[in-house]
Write an enzyme that holds these catalytic residues in place. Structure first.
Site, PDB file in Angstrom:
ATOM      1  N   ASP A 158       0.805  -1.203   0.029  1.00 38.78           N
ATOM      2  CA  ASP A 158      -0.086   0.203  -0.111  1.00 38.78           C
ATOM      3  C   ASP A 158       1.108   1.289  -0.169  1.00 38.78           C
ATOM      4  OD1 ASP A 158      -2.911   0.494   0.643  1.00 38.78           O
ATOM      5  OD2 ASP A 158      -2.041   2.033   1.786  1.00 38.78           O
ATOM      6  N   GLU A 174       1.355  -0.518  -4.620  1.00 34.74           N
ATOM      7  CA  GLU A 174       0.173   0.377  -5.327  1.00 34.74           C
ATOM      8  C   GLU A 174       0.702   1.611  -5.139  1.00 34.74           C
ATOM      9  OE1 GLU A 174      -3.655   2.248  -3.508  1.00 34.74           O
ATOM     10  OE2 GLU A 174      -1.888   1.852  -2.528  1.00 34.74           O
TER      11      GLU A 174
END
Lengths: 707, 707
Positions: A441, A470
């Site tokens: 993330d 990401e």
């Protein structure tokens, strides 16, 4: 000292293994006069190799070698079985012929030579060879420029013999080269070629007709012998550059994302409480996901969720008691990144989930979000891993004046060693429980050098483990994350809707970025409800799925897509209404209409066609209609032509021109194509007519025959 | 270990020397907390420096640093007083502010910091600083990326204060930063700034009006103090990259080429013999060349000429007894490359020639053609420096089936050490006799690594000596010759006649190639009689002279040009009829018409205008007419706008649009321009009308006033 005398540690040569292909197709040939065979040189190489760097031009200049990442500081990337180009500028002084080879070194240090060939535009001196590494590990390559006496002689012979110039000398020199090459063939244990060479040399008799002499010099047999054993003078190697070959799934995979807590969750109106889904309640869903042909299931964070400043439904600041909170607000009394949310089950349940997934051919990818809720154990045990402000409080995430008080960012500079060790411990824990992929993330909000270190460490013990970045940010950072080690990355795909945008983006991905950045085209995510889909038109969902699944070797779907979920929280925004990030979202995945069948078909087509499992060989084809995208992908003998309408509302008609020459079909007058979506078969020439409708917006055409 | 703790050898800082300029203009500032002053670190650096290479991304990533040549293997090039850009991509994780500096190291190792600034397009993270090295020698530079707490704070303050968010904390943090900076100012011996900082800190009182607080934070005084002494965290240096600063003439010079044997040569019809010109008979011509404003006289080879296979007039194979032969067929009984052709005089005469030239402000450039006639002494004393063929003969130059039997090429691989030493001896001999520039004949037919070695050796003892590459070949080799050390190069200019060709070529030269390849625009050479000139139209000669003299900081004229010599040997060819390469060509340089006056004017304009003495800052201006070329050059306060007709036969009329903003004239409504060719003065707006005729084909306009 001449370049020739530069000594290189002799390594065993591995002749003619089928791990390399040149373009045009030329079988790899053995290194002449190979040193005596000995045990392969073992290389401990699991981390990035320490490589020499090019230090200017040598005797035969070789420049602009690619793929080389940041001067060789990081390895270029490929996967097992992927066809990759190695390129360089090779040139030399004067008029004698220049030639070049790639020396590929496998993870055991065994070397394989692949001839390079000059390519267009020849005036700019580009050379290339295409190679196909056959196993995972730390490979390396170098380019060797060399003087080619045989090509020099042949050029002279072709100019002089017909003109009747220096015939005696030309024959003398030709015979000498053939004799020299015969000796090399003999030394390499090839007496047959040696005999051919010696016999051919005897045919270079000056008194013969010049055209006969030329025929002797240019015969297929002598050319083949020269290619294998011909003299290579002034051999000038570049440094060795690292090439990291990952398992195939680093490039080619089909992802499905779901929230385990939603699968089997139920609401009791009487008590106004939710019962969470669990790992064990997801087993049936895993079967359905596998049936749609996916190979990776990706789970948002599965850890305890903080209650301090918990977000309520639709990202509101005041949660109701039943609101489960965002999985990305990691950490609570039950633990942090090394714990499992009690609602989902325990480690045994997680292990059962992984085992079930694996039994279905699915890998489990876990979200790794390096941030904490205010309730995370670290906040009390390791406050030095956060930033304490001058007023004594711990800094929460901000985008001033906006505050994200449910999230504490990590400070990477206060206690580097302690924090790094803890993160490594956590990843190894999940790897021990069967996690083979981490979806990281927001990696671009953490230091690059941290990720570089972390992935190098993991690769040392677990080279099979993959990391997906990401990151949605500026290009330099996107590129850098790929360079330092992320195996895959999220992309700008969700914002590329126009034909020119898609063509430009794919060209960039498949050429400039091909050796360090592997795209994963998600059609949607819990954070991105693309504007193109917000009308809820099933054709729009089909079109974007077809684009993602055929343009990119890796693609991903976040659950709800197949049910055409499309309501935005706010007009003009990209957040979903009733976002699953903040609430339970049990779904009836069998509800009609749905995209299950199309998605399954797309994944099957992807499995059937190596052309769709790679990115480097894509060529856009000309379709005059600006809502019709046409492209071809090729790998070896497999060619797939994709024609997609970008118009979700209207029928479009267009010609489509196929560039037969660029597709390796020079000379063909027609081709037979099978539509893998419908089974229909077409005979196409280089100009064809297509009609695409919202109900049938694409052809995915397999080239089955060339007429 | 954090990036911060990477230790660097402390070097004395040199504050605020006027050797660097950033863009936009920012005065260089001292490094804060400078280490105690000590004697400058002496660097023996006359050869290329050994530099570290970048090894991936550090804590604050800095990538794509330029100018860096082949990864730092060769130095980037600049000349004294030249404004050069140092560029990099600088970015970081998360949202905190990033900043960057260039650390420039002079030949004594004294370091100077220059702030970088972000430039467009900011989304791609480019940063740059323009620096102006003030003396010749081996400089180096590195880029340092750093975290900028003050900019981070300011960004937060600007978002939070007006919103009334966290005012107490913002003031607390601002005060702390000002206190910290005050300490740095004190340590750097600047108590005034320290006092200002401390007093300003006291003004950050949370109870004040937010707009007052912002005014405190953004005041000019505090910004200046922060720029000088503000905190720089996580400083992350790249490797040091070499920057070779040459004397100004390596970039800016005006060349005139003549054959000494022609100057004062006379023919006696009675005896049918020629009397050669001599060094001593050239003194008057030197005066005339100096009067035209040239600063370099370049002499074709002055060595003994072979008689074996001597070429006759117009390159015929059978010479007449009176034919002097090509000066490039070097070597005879009277000696080789270390000897003077007896007809020209002796070393004493050569010394007088050099002294006369120098007294007129002219440097002497000597041709260095590394090849031999069959009569060269080396052929018998060192046959190993040539290639002996299998029939026992020495290989002559060939382009099969064509033979150039008057020339033996050198073999550089048979006796590398012996040959290299001999060449070095020869160059040192000519340097000892006052030669300061070598014009190297066909360097691309000799190994790159030989030239790299040779120029490195010469630079060790004679850094003032310059080398001009006479290479006309493919781009990679042209570039490589510049990279390995040639100070200047011949170019493709003679084949660039169309407007788009000139614009494209100059853009390439002034951007991609600016740090390794310095062009010298010859309008003609003994080998190149350009097609554009073969009609003999004086306007054509004027146009090409104006283009060369204004587009390129270095230009050159081969004698005869000013007399409009233009007859080709063959239609469609580029050889001159009655080429001076094969015969004496005494000329009446005062004959009318001639270009002497225009050439003198051009050279004077070039001396008057720094803008024309550099290449990097050129911008093409829009003129709709495709035969009208318009461009502007700028250096510091000097701006010159050049408008040239490319039509040698017709009058052309066109609008010319000046891009005021790009010229640094944003806000101007008009400019006053003085035509340096005629003295006329014009007032121009951003759109103007020009009329150019064959008799007056150009304006060279000096920007004298901005209205």
């Amino acid at each position: 000292m001449t370049a020739q005398s530069k000594s290189r540690k002799p390594r065993p040569a591995r002749p003619a293994q089928a791990t390399a292909a040149s373009q045009p197709k030329v079988a790899p040939v053995p290194t002449p006069a190979a040193p005596p065979a000995s045990a392969p040189v073992a290389v401990t190489g699991v981390g990035p190799q320490v490589v020499g760097l090019p230090r200017g031009f040598g005797r035969i200049p070789v420049a602009k070698v690619s793929p080389v990442i940041e001067g060789g500081a990081y390895p270029a990337k490929a996967v097992v079985g992927e066809l990759i180009p190695i390129r360089a500028k090779v040139f030399r002084e004067g008029h004698d012929a220049v030639n070049a080879s790639v020396i590929l070194s496998d993870p055991d240090g065994v070397e394989l030579r692949v001839d390079m060939v000059p390519v267009e535009p020849v005036g700019l001196d580009p050379w290339e060879a295409w190679v196909r590494p056959d196993r995972a590990g730390d490979w390396s390559f170098r380019v060797e420029g060399w003087s080619d006496p045989w090509a020099t002689w042949l050029h002279n012979a072709e100019a002089k013999l017909p003109a009747g110039v220096d015939i005696e000398l030309v024959c003398l020199e030709g015979r000498a080269l053939m004799e020299r090459t015969a000796e090399a063939a003999e030394a390499a244990g090839d007496p047959v070629e040696a005999s051919i060479l010696r016999a051919t040399a005897m045919l270079l008799i000056p008194q013969r007709d010049p055209s006969d002499l030329l025929e002797v010099a240019t015969g297929a047999g002598i050319q083949r012998a020269m290619k294998a054993y011909g003299p290579r003078d002034l051999v000038t190697p570049t440094a060795d550059f690292p090439l990291q070959v990952d398992r195939r799934q680093a490039l080619f995979s089909s992802w499905y994302e779901f929230f385990p807590r939603s699968i089997g969750a139920s609401y009791d109106p009487a008590t106004k409480t939710w019962t969470s889904g669990t790992f064990d309640s997801c087993h049936t869903r895993l079967e359905e996901v596998a049936a749609m042909g996916f190979d990776v299931v990706y789970l948002p964070p599965i850890h305890p969720i903080g209650t301090a400043f918990r977000k309520g439904r639709n990202n509101t600041l005041i949660p109701r008691p039943a609101d489960p909170g965002s999985p990305w607000a990691i950490g609570g009394p039950a633990g942090g990144h090394d714990a499992i949310h009690p609602d989902l089950g325990d480690f045994a349940a997680f292990d059962r989930f992984v085992a079930k997934a694996n039994s279905l051919g699915l890998e489990v990818a876990l979200d790794f979000a390096l941030q904490a809720s205010p309730d995370h154990p670290w906040v009390t045990t390791h406050p030095e891993w956060f930033t304490t402000r001058l007023d004594g409080t711990i800094a929460y995430a901000e985008n001033p004046p906006k505050k994200y008080q449910d999230i504490y960012p990590i400070n990477f500079d206060n206690d580097r060693d302690g924090l790094y060790r803890e993160v490594l411990r956590i990843l190894r824990l999940w790897i021990a429980h069967g996690v083979t992929i981490f979806r990281v993330d927001n990696p671009h909000t953490k230091p690059l050098e941290f990720w570089a270190w972390l992935m190098r460490e993991i690769r040392t013990t677990n080279p099979e483990v993959l990391f997906l970045a990401e990151a949605f940010t500026r290009p330099e950072m996107m590129h850098a994350l790929g360079k330092i080690g992320f195996h895959e990355s999220y992309t700008y795909f969700t914002w590329r809707n126009e034909k020119w945008e898609l063509e430009e983006y794919l060209t960039e991905l498949s050429t400039e970025m091909d050796s360090f950045y592997r795209p994963n085209f998600f059609v949607n995510t819990p954070d991105i409800n693309p504007a193109y889909l917000q009308g809820g038109n099933p054709a729009a969902f089909a079109i974007r799925a077809i684009l993602a699944a055929t343009l990119s070797p890796a693609w991903g779907v976040y659950s709800g897509y197949e049910l055409f979920e499309h309501e935005p929280l706010k007009a003009g925004g990209e957040e979903y209404r009733d976002s699953e990030k903040y609430e339970y979202r049990p779904r009836d995945f069998a509800a009609e209409p749905n995209l299950n069948l199309l998605i399954g078909t797309l994944n099957q087509i992807r499995r059937d066609h190596p052309a769709l499992q790679q990115l480097r060989q894509i060529s856009f084809q000309h379709a005059p209609h600006d809502q019709v995208l046409a492209f071809a992908k090729t790998d070896g003998d497999d060619t797939v032509v994709v024609i997609v309408s970008l118009d979700q509302n209207n029928t479009v008609e267009s010609d489509v021109y196929l560039d037969f020459a660029a597709l390796g079909l020079a000379g063909a007058s027609s081709v037979t194509l099978r539509d893998e979506l419908t089974g229909a078969t077409f005979t196409w020439t280089d100009r064809n007519f297509v009609r695409l409708t919202p109900a049938a917006p694409a052809h995915i055409l397999h080239l089955v025959h060339q007429g």
